[in-house]
Write a protein that holds these residues in place. Sequence first.
Motif, short mmCIF file in Angstrom:
data_model
loop_
_atom_site.label_atom_id
_atom_site.label_comp_id
_atom_site.label_asym_id
_atom_site.label_seq_id
_atom_site.Cartn_x
_atom_site.Cartn_y
_atom_site.Cartn_z
N GLY A 48 0.78 -1.22 0.00
CA GLY A 48 0.00 0.00 0.00
C GLY A 48 0.81 1.27 0.00
N ALA A 49 2.13 1.16 0.14
CA ALA A 49 2.99 2.35 0.10
C ALA A 49 3.08 2.89 -1.32
N TYR A 50 3.59 4.09 -1.47
CA TYR A 50 3.64 4.77 -2.76
C TYR A 50 4.34 3.94 -3.83
N LYS A 51 5.49 3.36 -3.53
CA LYS A 51 6.27 2.64 -4.54
C LYS A 51 6.91 1.42 -3.88
N THR A 52 6.54 0.25 -4.34
CA THR A 52 7.01 -0.98 -3.69
C THR A 52 7.96 -1.80 -4.56
N VAL A 53 8.28 -1.30 -5.74
CA VAL A 53 9.18 -2.03 -6.65
C VAL A 53 10.39 -1.17 -6.98
N PHE A 54 11.57 -1.73 -6.83
CA PHE A 54 12.83 -1.04 -7.15
C PHE A 54 12.99 -0.99 -8.67
N THR A 55 13.11 0.21 -9.23
CA THR A 55 13.21 0.33 -10.69
C THR A 55 14.44 1.12 -11.15
N ALA A 56 15.27 1.55 -10.21
CA ALA A 56 16.42 2.38 -10.57
C ALA A 56 17.54 1.55 -11.18
N ILE A 57 18.36 2.23 -11.98
CA ILE A 57 19.57 1.58 -12.52
C ILE A 57 20.61 1.42 -11.42
N ALA A 58 20.69 2.42 -10.54
CA ALA A 58 21.67 2.38 -9.46
C ALA A 58 20.95 2.39 -8.10
N SER A 59 20.70 3.58 -7.55
CA SER A 59 20.09 3.66 -6.23
C SER A 59 18.76 4.39 -6.28
N GLU A 60 17.93 4.16 -5.26
CA GLU A 60 16.69 4.89 -5.08
C GLU A 60 16.65 5.48 -3.68
N HIS A 61 15.89 6.55 -3.53
CA HIS A 61 15.61 7.06 -2.20
C HIS A 61 14.55 6.18 -1.54
N PHE A 62 14.48 6.23 -0.22
CA PHE A 62 13.40 5.56 0.50
C PHE A 62 12.92 6.45 1.63
N LEU A 63 11.67 6.25 2.02
CA LEU A 63 11.08 6.86 3.21
C LEU A 63 10.47 5.73 4.03
N SER A 64 10.79 5.69 5.32
CA SER A 64 10.31 4.62 6.19
C SER A 64 9.88 5.20 7.52
N ILE A 65 8.85 4.59 8.10
CA ILE A 65 8.40 4.96 9.44
C ILE A 65 8.59 3.76 10.35
N MET A 66 9.35 3.98 11.43
CA MET A 66 9.57 2.93 12.42
C MET A 66 8.89 3.31 13.73
#
Length: 223
Positions: A48-66
């Motif tokens: 249900g999060a905004y983006k759940t699949v890694f699609t970058a060639i190198a790195s992606e940003h992430f946002l997480s709530i713990m």
Amino acid sequence: ANGAAQLVRLTYLGNADGDSIVDMAVLPDGNLLLHGTTYSSSFPVTAGAYKTVFTAIASEHFLSIMSADLTSLLVSTYHDYDIQGMSVGPDGSVTFGGVAGTLPPSAAGGWDESFNGGFDDGYVARLDPALSTHLWATFLGGAGPDLVKSVTVGEDGSVLVTGQTSSPNFPTTPFAPDKTFSLGLADPFVAWLSADGQELLYRTYFGGSGSASASGAPVAFDG
């Protein structure tokens, strides 16, 4: 020793490849918002999060709530846009900014939805507390390269933004103290956006005759 700091809890966040936490903030309910970058296609994300699949060639940003006690990952999403600064609103929504050539898809659009030219525009966007939907998103830029470096959300939800621009036509507002680009390589700028992202309340250059830059340090509301 008496009075010495003690490590209360420690946890990892990541997976098979390189992961790093860049910034963090405490949410109104005491939980922790984390922003970082990952090279991991198996980085932990939640349904249900905004983006759940890694699609970058190198790195992606992430946002997480713990959770506040670091025992549970409550929400986590990849984010395919550059994030230079972020801030948590009184309702738990997350506002962030950086550089982009396109805007994240949003429910309500924003003050400026058209790319203005240059290599990149600065942008500001807001995600709902569940990190699933962009409530609004807007460019902040002109004909040259522009960069948003920090965002600070006020008690009313409006957003104070600092950044850097090389655009001589960067939009300013009527009572701005500096409406003229300095003709250096880049000028800092200060901007203020309405809580719904639909209105530019204030914007000024903040530079001299040479090149200058705004730091990524958050700025504070003071009336």
